[in-house]
Design a protein around this motif. Structure first.
Motif, PDB file in Angstrom:
ATOM      1  N   UNK A   1     -10.637  64.085 -23.229  1.00  0.00           N
ATOM      2  CA  UNK A   1     -11.618  63.438 -22.350  1.00  0.00           C
ATOM      3  C   UNK A   1     -12.954  64.179 -22.391  1.00  0.00           C
ATOM      4  N   UNK A   2     -12.909  65.485 -22.253  1.00  0.00           N
ATOM      5  CA  UNK A   2     -14.149  66.277 -22.271  1.00  0.00           C
ATOM      6  C   UNK A   2     -14.846  66.215 -23.625  1.00  0.00           C
ATOM      7  N   UNK A   3     -14.067  66.127 -24.687  1.00  0.00           N
ATOM      8  CA  UNK A   3     -14.657  66.130 -26.029  1.00  0.00           C
ATOM      9  C   UNK A   3     -15.333  64.809 -26.389  1.00  0.00           C
ATOM     10  N   UNK A   4     -14.761  63.676 -25.965  1.00  0.00           N
ATOM     11  CA  UNK A   4     -15.231  62.376 -26.441  1.00  0.00           C
ATOM     12  C   UNK A   4     -15.895  61.485 -25.393  1.00  0.00           C
ATOM     13  N   UNK A   5     -15.779  61.824 -24.124  1.00  0.00           N
ATOM     14  CA  UNK A   5     -16.345  60.996 -23.058  1.00  0.00           C
ATOM     15  C   UNK A   5     -17.306  61.818 -22.208  1.00  0.00           C
ATOM     16  N   UNK A   6     -18.209  61.120 -21.533  1.00  0.00           N
ATOM     17  CA  UNK A   6     -19.015  61.788 -20.521  1.00  0.00           C
ATOM     18  C   UNK A   6     -18.094  62.088 -19.345  1.00  0.00           C
ATOM     19  N   UNK A   7     -18.144  63.315 -18.862  1.00  0.00           N
ATOM     20  CA  UNK A   7     -17.271  63.715 -17.761  1.00  0.00           C
ATOM     21  C   UNK A   7     -17.540  62.851 -16.525  1.00  0.00           C
ATOM     22  N   UNK A   8     -16.493  62.312 -15.957  1.00  0.00           N
ATOM     23  CA  UNK A   8     -16.612  61.466 -14.776  1.00  0.00           C
ATOM     24  C   UNK A   8     -17.030  60.044 -15.098  1.00  0.00           C
ATOM     25  N   UNK A   9     -16.954  59.649 -16.360  1.00  0.00           N
ATOM     26  CA  UNK A   9     -17.435  58.341 -16.785  1.00  0.00           C
ATOM     27  C   UNK A   9     -16.449  57.761 -17.801  1.00  0.00           C
ATOM     28  N   UNK A  10     -16.571  56.475 -18.076  1.00  0.00           N
ATOM     29  CA  UNK A  10     -15.714  55.811 -19.064  1.00  0.00           C
ATOM     30  C   UNK A  10     -16.398  55.666 -20.411  1.00  0.00           C
ATOM     31  N   UNK A  11     -17.652  56.067 -20.506  1.00  0.00           N
ATOM     32  CA  UNK A  11     -18.427  55.883 -21.729  1.00  0.00           C
ATOM     33  C   UNK A  11     -18.289  57.070 -22.663  1.00  0.00           C
ATOM     34  N   UNK A  12     -18.379  56.781 -23.955  1.00  0.00           N
ATOM     35  CA  UNK A  12     -18.296  57.837 -24.959  1.00  0.00           C
ATOM     36  C   UNK A  12     -19.565  58.677 -24.968  1.00  0.00           C
ATOM     37  N   UNK A  13     -19.394  59.959 -25.223  1.00  0.00           N
ATOM     38  CA  UNK A  13     -20.533  60.840 -25.438  1.00  0.00           C
ATOM     39  C   UNK A  13     -20.878  60.821 -26.927  1.00  0.00           C
ATOM     40  N   UNK A  14     -21.693  61.744 -27.377  1.00  0.00           N
ATOM     41  CA  UNK A  14     -22.111  61.768 -28.782  1.00  0.00           C
ATOM     42  C   UNK A  14     -20.911  61.907 -29.728  1.00  0.00           C
ATOM     43  N   UNK A  15     -19.969  62.776 -29.390  1.00  0.00           N
ATOM     44  CA  UNK A  15     -18.790  62.969 -30.250  1.00  0.00           C
ATOM     45  C   UNK A  15     -17.925  61.714 -30.302  1.00  0.00           C
ATOM     46  N   UNK A  16     -17.767  61.048 -29.173  1.00  0.00           N
ATOM     47  CA  UNK A  16     -16.988  59.813 -29.141  1.00  0.00           C
ATOM     48  C   UNK A  16     -17.638  58.711 -29.963  1.00  0.00           C
ATOM     49  N   UNK A  17     -18.945  58.578 -29.824  1.00  0.00           N
ATOM     50  CA  UNK A  17     -19.663  57.568 -30.612  1.00  0.00           C
ATOM     51  C   UNK A  17     -19.626  57.886 -32.101  1.00  0.00           C
ATOM     52  N   UNK A  18     -19.669  59.164 -32.424  1.00  0.00           N
ATOM     53  CA  UNK A  18     -19.598  59.559 -33.833  1.00  0.00           C
ATOM     54  C   UNK A  18     -18.229  59.203 -34.415  1.00  0.00           C
ATOM     55  N   UNK A  19     -17.168  59.490 -33.678  1.00  0.00           N
ATOM     56  CA  UNK A  19     -15.817  59.152 -34.127  1.00  0.00           C
ATOM     57  C   UNK A  19     -15.692  57.657 -34.384  1.00  0.00           C
ATOM     58  N   UNK A  20     -16.117  56.850 -33.434  1.00  0.00           N
ATOM     59  CA  UNK A  20     -16.047  55.393 -33.564  1.00  0.00           C
ATOM     60  C   UNK A  20     -16.926  54.916 -34.721  1.00  0.00           C
ATOM     61  N   UNK A  21     -18.147  55.423 -34.774  1.00  0.00           N
ATOM     62  CA  UNK A  21     -19.088  55.015 -35.819  1.00  0.00           C
ATOM     63  C   UNK A  21     -18.581  55.301 -37.217  1.00  0.00           C
ATOM     64  N   UNK A  22     -18.004  56.471 -37.407  1.00  0.00           N
ATOM     65  CA  UNK A  22     -17.487  56.823 -38.729  1.00  0.00           C
ATOM     66  C   UNK A  22     -16.365  55.894 -39.167  1.00  0.00           C
ATOM     67  N   UNK A  23     -15.498  55.543 -38.240  1.00  0.00           N
ATOM     68  CA  UNK A  23     -14.396  54.622 -38.564  1.00  0.00           C
ATOM     69  C   UNK A  23     -14.917  53.209 -38.872  1.00  0.00           C
ATOM     70  N   UNK A  24     -15.885  52.741 -38.095  1.00  0.00           N
ATOM     71  CA  UNK A  24     -16.472  51.428 -38.348  1.00  0.00           C
ATOM     72  C   UNK A  24     -17.143  51.386 -39.714  1.00  0.00           C
ATOM     73  N   UNK A  25     -17.934  52.394 -40.003  1.00  0.00           N
ATOM     74  CA  UNK A  25     -18.653  52.434 -41.281  1.00  0.00           C
ATOM     75  C   UNK A  25     -17.672  52.470 -42.452  1.00  0.00           C
ATOM     76  N   UNK A  26     -16.630  53.254 -42.309  1.00  0.00           N
ATOM     77  CA  UNK A  26     -15.622  53.363 -43.379  1.00  0.00           C
ATOM     78  C   UNK A  26     -15.031  51.996 -43.735  1.00  0.00           C
ATOM     79  N   UNK A  27     -14.679  51.220 -42.724  1.00  0.00           N
ATOM     80  CA  UNK A  27     -14.081  49.901 -42.964  1.00  0.00           C
ATOM     81  C   UNK A  27     -15.127  48.897 -43.430  1.00  0.00           C
ATOM     82  N   UNK A  28     -16.252  48.841 -42.755  1.00  0.00           N
ATOM     83  CA  UNK A  28     -17.260  47.821 -43.062  1.00  0.00           C
ATOM     84  C   UNK A  28     -17.977  48.071 -44.375  1.00  0.00           C
ATOM     85  N   UNK A  29     -18.027  49.305 -44.810  1.00  0.00           N
ATOM     86  CA  UNK A  29     -18.679  49.641 -46.084  1.00  0.00           C
ATOM     87  C   UNK A  29     -17.906  49.070 -47.269  1.00  0.00           C
ATOM     88  N   UNK A  30     -16.574  49.024 -47.124  1.00  0.00           N
ATOM     89  CA  UNK A  30     -15.731  48.492 -48.194  1.00  0.00           C
ATOM     90  C   UNK A  30     -15.786  47.003 -48.133  1.00  0.00           C
TER      91      UNK A  30
END
Length: 94
Positions: free
Chosen positions: A65-94
């Motif tokens: 939770x601390x690594x991927x989300x803003x503390x006290x919130x349901x939204x992703x922080x920079x690390x969470x967005x990076x994780x999601x973004x990398x996975x999206x790019x990997x699939x959509x690039x192919x």
């Protein structure tokens, strides 16, 4: 029907809220509902629950939770967005 009529491609991504990671009891129902919805409608279906469940096998809920989300919130922080973004790019690039 609108997507079909207008030849619009549609994709769907689902993500866990922190509560979904803390208590995984109903996650499969939620995930299955969206997967079934997407079967005939979506070009891509992204289930990001899997990524976070893998991480939970090797770490605690609080650390994830601390690594991927803003503390006290349901939204992703920079690390969470990076994780999601990398996975999206990997699939959509192919």
């Amino acid at each position: 029907n609108i997507l079909k009529e207008r030849n619009i491609k549609f994709s769907l991504a689902i993500y866990p809220w922190p509560q979904n990671l803390f208590n995984t009891r109903n996650n499969s129902f939620y995930r299955d509902e969206w997967k079934n919805f997407c079967m005939l409608r979506c070009e891509y279906f992204f289930d990001f629950f899997k990524e976070f469940e893998k991480k939970l096998k090797n770490d605690t809920f609080e650390n994830i939770y601390k690594k991927y989300y803003f503390w006290g919130d349901i939204h992703f922080n920079e690390s969470g967005n990076k994780l999601i973004g990398e996975k999206l790019i990997k699939v959509l690039k192919n």
